[in-house]
Every structure is written in C-alpha cells, then in structure tokens.
Write an enzyme that holds these catalytic residues in place. Structure first.
Site: not given
Ligand code: HEC
Length: 267
Positions: A225, A180-181, A113, A177, A221, A77
C-alpha cells in the site's frame, strides 16, 4: 523513532492517490472477488492444492526441524497461548510478550523465536522462511473470529501509535491511510473495493496473491500500500507495522470479523 520519516513520506502519497482515483473513473467493471474465486477453483482443479497450502507445508517442515546454531525446533515458541500452542494463535496477535518485553505481531514473534530459541542472528533470518512459517502458524487460525483486545499498557500504547499513524494527516493535501480506507470504504479505488478496519480490513493475510504469484504477509500488504502510492515502506519487523496491525486488527475485532481461509487467496 521512525515516525517522522513515515509522516514525511505519507505526504508523498498525495499525488499518487489523486491519480489513482482519477484513473479508476471510466474503467470497465470487474468483480475482484468473483475473479479470485475463479482463479482459486482453477488451482484446485489443475494442481489439486492451493499455493498457500504449499507455503504452509514448507512452514510446517521448518517449524519442526532442528535448525540454527542451537539445533532446536520452534516447537517451544510461545505465540501467547503457551509453548507450541498454534491453534488460534494468530487470532490474538499482536500482543505483549514478557520475555522480549515487546508487543509483537506474528512475523516479529517468529523472528524473535528464531533468534532466542534457535540462536540465529537477526541478520541471518531469511525473509522467505519467516513467510512460510507465518503461513503455517496462520493456517491454524483459519476462519476463526479475530480477538485482538489491547489490555496491557504496552498494548494500549501500540494501539494508540497505530491509530496515530493511521490518521496522521501529512503533506499539502492532508492525506492519510484513512482517506482511502474510510472515506472510500465500500467504493472502488483502482478497481478494488476498499474496506475500513471495522469492516474487517486485514483479515485475509497472509494470503497468496495470484496477480503477483507470491505469498504476502500482512507486513508485505501494508508495504505494498505504501509503495503503490509512492511511499518508501518501513523496514520489516519495525514498529510502524506492528502498530498499524494492532490498530487494524483491534478495530476488526470491534467489528466482529473473522479471518478468511488461512492463508488467504486473493488478487
Ligand atoms: C491510495 C489509496 C490507499 C492508501 C493511501 C492506503 N491504501 Fe491500503 N489499500 C488500497 C487499495 C486500493 C487496496 C486493495 C483492496 C483490495 O484489493 O481488496 C488496499 C489494501 C489494503 C490492505 C489489504 C486489504 C484487505 O482487505 O485486507 C491493507 C491491510 C491496507 N490496504 C492497509 C493500508 C494502510 C495501513 C495504509 C496506510 C499506511 C493504507 N492501506 C493506505 C488503497 C490505499
């Protein structure tokens, strides 16, 4: 294209998000990083091995075993660095593959693969096996710098789709997304400090989540979310995951981030 459905369901996130933020007000402080470190040490002391390492060991066995209708291993692969080259393979995924004519992330590549080399039908591919294989291949990129740079037209298109999904504002309250992020980056949502892609969001997956006692891939993950805000997640291995991963990991690359220990260990 599943995009329209994704946009529609993103709209449903509005209420859940508002509730989540409101509920964190007034709750007692807890440092999730310190708690993860404490749990990790507990595992080390009591079991002598981390759960993520067990998944990776299972994946290693699957990788080298002759399996499927064609009775071959996955050693041929190609994850982008040449057949069987696993060292650092995760750092440059997702990327475009000429043999499948698709941009694939690690999970999707493992499935293609298993289908192309071993002869499994897509519907025969077991999710648990893919997860163990993800853990094994990822373990060869532990703590390495992320290096996802969209170059081909297909990779650039996938990055652009990911950015579109990331920022697309949906529903009455204009949510996405990014709210929040990015708007909350560095602050806490449901006790968790939230990071932006430039701050390295997505750099710890696949990871063992001790609160769930399960291995989560990056697709798991992202799905989590979606679910946590009341959105029905897309099917595994579908374009929205690959696009969002491409976007987040390319931004993490721009922010000069590394992967954590792989598989990660987190709450
Ligand atoms: C309601 C608010 C919210 C929304 C909307 C949201 N998230 Fe999150 N996300 C969070 C929270 C709270 C965490 C947990 C953070 C931690 O524990 O480190 C998280 C964690 C994550 C993580 C893993 C954390 C890391 O450190 O790697 C990923 C990847 C992620 N989100 C992607 C997305 C994506 C893509 C979207 C849109 C499709 C999205 N999130 C929408 C609140 C949100």
């Amino acid at each position: 294209m599943r995009k329209n459905r994704l946009y529609r369901v993103l709209g449903l996130a509005l209420l859940g998000f508002a509730l989540g933020v409101a509920l964190t007000q007034g709750q007692q402080e807890l440092d999730p990083y310190k708690e993860a470190e404490r749990q990790r040490e507990l595992f080390r002391q009591t079991a002598g091995i981390l759960p993520g390492e067990l998944y990776a060991a299972q994946g290693e066995e699957l990788f080298h075993a002759k399996r499927g209708p064609k009775q071959v291993s996955l050693e041929a692969c190609d994850f982008g660095l040449g057949p069987g080259k696993l060292e650092g393979a995760l750092t440059q995924l997702p990327r475009y593959f000429a043999d499948t004519k698709r941009v694939e992330d690690l999970e999707t590549r493992i499935v293609s693969c298993m289908v192309r080399l071993q002869g499994f039908k897509p519907e025969e591919v077991k999710r648990d096996e893919v997860k163990a294989l993800v853990a094994y291949v990822a373990s060869k990129s532990s703590e390495m710098p992320i290096n996802v740079v969209p170059r081909t037209s297909q990779e650039i298109a996938m990055y652009n789709l990911g950015r579109e999904l990331w920022y697309h504002r949906a529903g009455d309250r204009d949510m996405n997304c990014a709210i929040c992020h990015e708007a909350y980056a560095g602050r806490k949502v449901r006790l968790s400090p939230v990071r932006s892609p430039r701050q390295g969001l997505s750099n710890e997956w696949p990871a063992y989540r001790f609160e769930a006692d399960k291995l989560y891939t990056l697709q798991d993950r992202i799905a989590f979310c979606y679910e946590s805000v009341g959105i029905h997640p897309p099917d595994y291995y579908s374009e929205p995951y690959i696009a969002l991963s491409m976007y987040m990991l390319a931004e993490a690359t721009r922010g000069k981030n590394r992967f954590t220990e792989m598989p990660g260990f987190t709450r």
